[in-house]
Motif scaffolding. Structure first.
Motif, short mmCIF file in Angstrom:
data_model
loop_
_atom_site.label_atom_id
_atom_site.label_comp_id
_atom_site.label_asym_id
_atom_site.label_seq_id
_atom_site.Cartn_x
_atom_site.Cartn_y
_atom_site.Cartn_z
N ILE A 248 -8.99 55.71 -15.91
CA ILE A 248 -8.31 56.76 -15.15
C ILE A 248 -9.26 57.92 -14.88
N GLY A 249 -10.18 58.18 -15.81
CA GLY A 249 -11.21 59.18 -15.58
C GLY A 249 -12.10 58.84 -14.40
N VAL A 250 -12.38 57.55 -14.20
CA VAL A 250 -13.15 57.11 -13.03
C VAL A 250 -12.35 57.37 -11.76
N TYR A 251 -11.05 57.09 -11.79
CA TYR A 251 -10.18 57.37 -10.64
C TYR A 251 -10.18 58.87 -10.34
N GLU A 252 -10.17 59.68 -11.37
CA GLU A 252 -10.21 61.14 -11.19
C GLU A 252 -11.50 61.55 -10.48
N ALA A 253 -12.62 60.96 -10.91
CA ALA A 253 -13.91 61.26 -10.27
C ALA A 253 -13.93 60.80 -8.82
N ALA A 254 -13.26 59.68 -8.55
CA ALA A 254 -13.22 59.16 -7.18
C ALA A 254 -12.51 60.14 -6.25
N LEU A 255 -11.45 60.78 -6.74
CA LEU A 255 -10.75 61.78 -5.93
C LEU A 255 -11.62 62.99 -5.65
#
Length: 333
Positions: A248-255
């Motif tokens: 989910i941290g990777v998804y946060e970075a993607a945003l």
């Protein structure tokens, strides 16, 4: 009282520094208490049966959705059986874990379920030596005279890595947990062995060890994208993580940094927490049987309490890949 050659009341008064007991006797009794690792049991005072119907549960991170599903399953069983659950958070800290163990024992728990910080620590020895009924979960202590319920982290890594390799990825970033954690060590071992089985060289710079945290993971990805790390953003096409929280941290970075999942990077998590199927795109992850872990652990513990002659049991559960939409196949060149 027997070792000191005095009455129960004299011991009680000495341990409470009652001036009615002379200082030499008080100090002698305290020294004996320390020698035999005596703890006052506030729940068992006057309770000759030693039955408190309380169970202690000590986990590494009570905020983690992974652990919350486990202790919910444990709590449901205890409620039906008429037991009370004491819950404590060790925050991946062996000293805090030791303090939690001591507190739980002092409160008169009849048994413990512990997600141990280490697979080889004094805390495990303490529990075994004192004969405390204990079931270990998540990690598998390096001894045979304990009960445990363990999910095979190496097999989980093999499933995650094998899935992205099958999709054509060869450059795979591993976002792992803290290096000292047994789960991190086992997951990394599975990652390395799976790469080797496909003839892919292991590149140490593609393994990152951080706390299992969304914000810290997002910051790690940011450092990579900004060229402030030993690995660069174009050094990998897929990311495998020890935890869905890390994913989910990777998804946060993607945003924040406007890259695409799975267009830029394919991502695979581990745990299959509830939120993962609602992400955009839904996260491919490896399921840990969390409810099953909790149910096996609490039933095993209650059996050992109700039937003292029961044998030590070690259960290894198999993880299962849940394929969703966060991995894309690479086009063959």
């Amino acid at each position: 009282a027997q070792k000191a050659g005095v009455s129960f009341s004299t011991v009680a008064k000495a341990l409470h520094d009652d001036p009615a007991i002379n200082s030499a006797t008080r100090e002698r009794i305290k020294a004996i208490a320390t020698l035999y690792n005596y703890r006052p049991n506030i729940l068992a005072k006057g309770l000759r049966s030693r039955r408190t119907h309380t169970i202690g549960v000590i986990l590494n991170d009570l905020q983690s959705p992974f652990y919350s599903e486990i202790y919910k399953a444990i709590g449901d069983v205890l409620h039906k059986k008429g037991y009370t659950m004491f819950l404590a958070d060790s925050k991946y800290d062996e000293q805090l874990e030791k303090k939690n163990i001591s507190t739980m024992i002092s409160q008169g728990v009849e048994g413990l379920i512990v997600s141990s910080v280490s697979e080889e620590s004094e805390n495990i020895e303490l529990l075994v030596n004192e004969g405390v009924k204990t079931v270990f979960i998540d990690n598998r202590p390096a001894r045979n005279d304990i009960c445990c319920v363990y999910v095979d982290h190496e097999a989980a890594a093999a499933q995650a890595v094998g899935h992205v390799i099958a999709a054509g990825h060869r450059d795979i970033l591993l976002l792992n947990g803290p290096e000292h954690l047994p789960s991190s060590q086992r997951f990394k071992r599975g990652y390395i062995e799976t790469l080797a089985s496909f003839g892919i060289p292991y590149r140490p710079n593609l393994v990152k060890h951080n706390l299992i945290d969304i914000k810290i993971t997002a910051q790690q990805i940011e450092r990579i994208l900004e060229g402030k790390d030993t690995v660069r953003g174009d050094d990998f096409t897929a990311i495998v993580t020890l935890s869905d929280v890390i994913a989910i941290g990777v998804y946060e970075a993607a945003l924040t940094h406007h890259f695409s999942i799975p267009g830029t990077y394919s991502v695979v998590g581990y745990d299959n927490i509830l939120a993962t199927k609602y992400l955009s795109p839904p996260l491919t992850t490896v399921n840990q049987p969390k409810e099953q872990t909790g149910l096996y652990a609490i039933n095993m513990l209650l059996d050992s309490i109700e039937k003292p002659e029961s044998e030590m049991v070690q259960i290894i559960l198999t993880p299962e890949l849940k394929v969703r939409s966060s991995v894309r196949p690479l086009e063959k060149t």
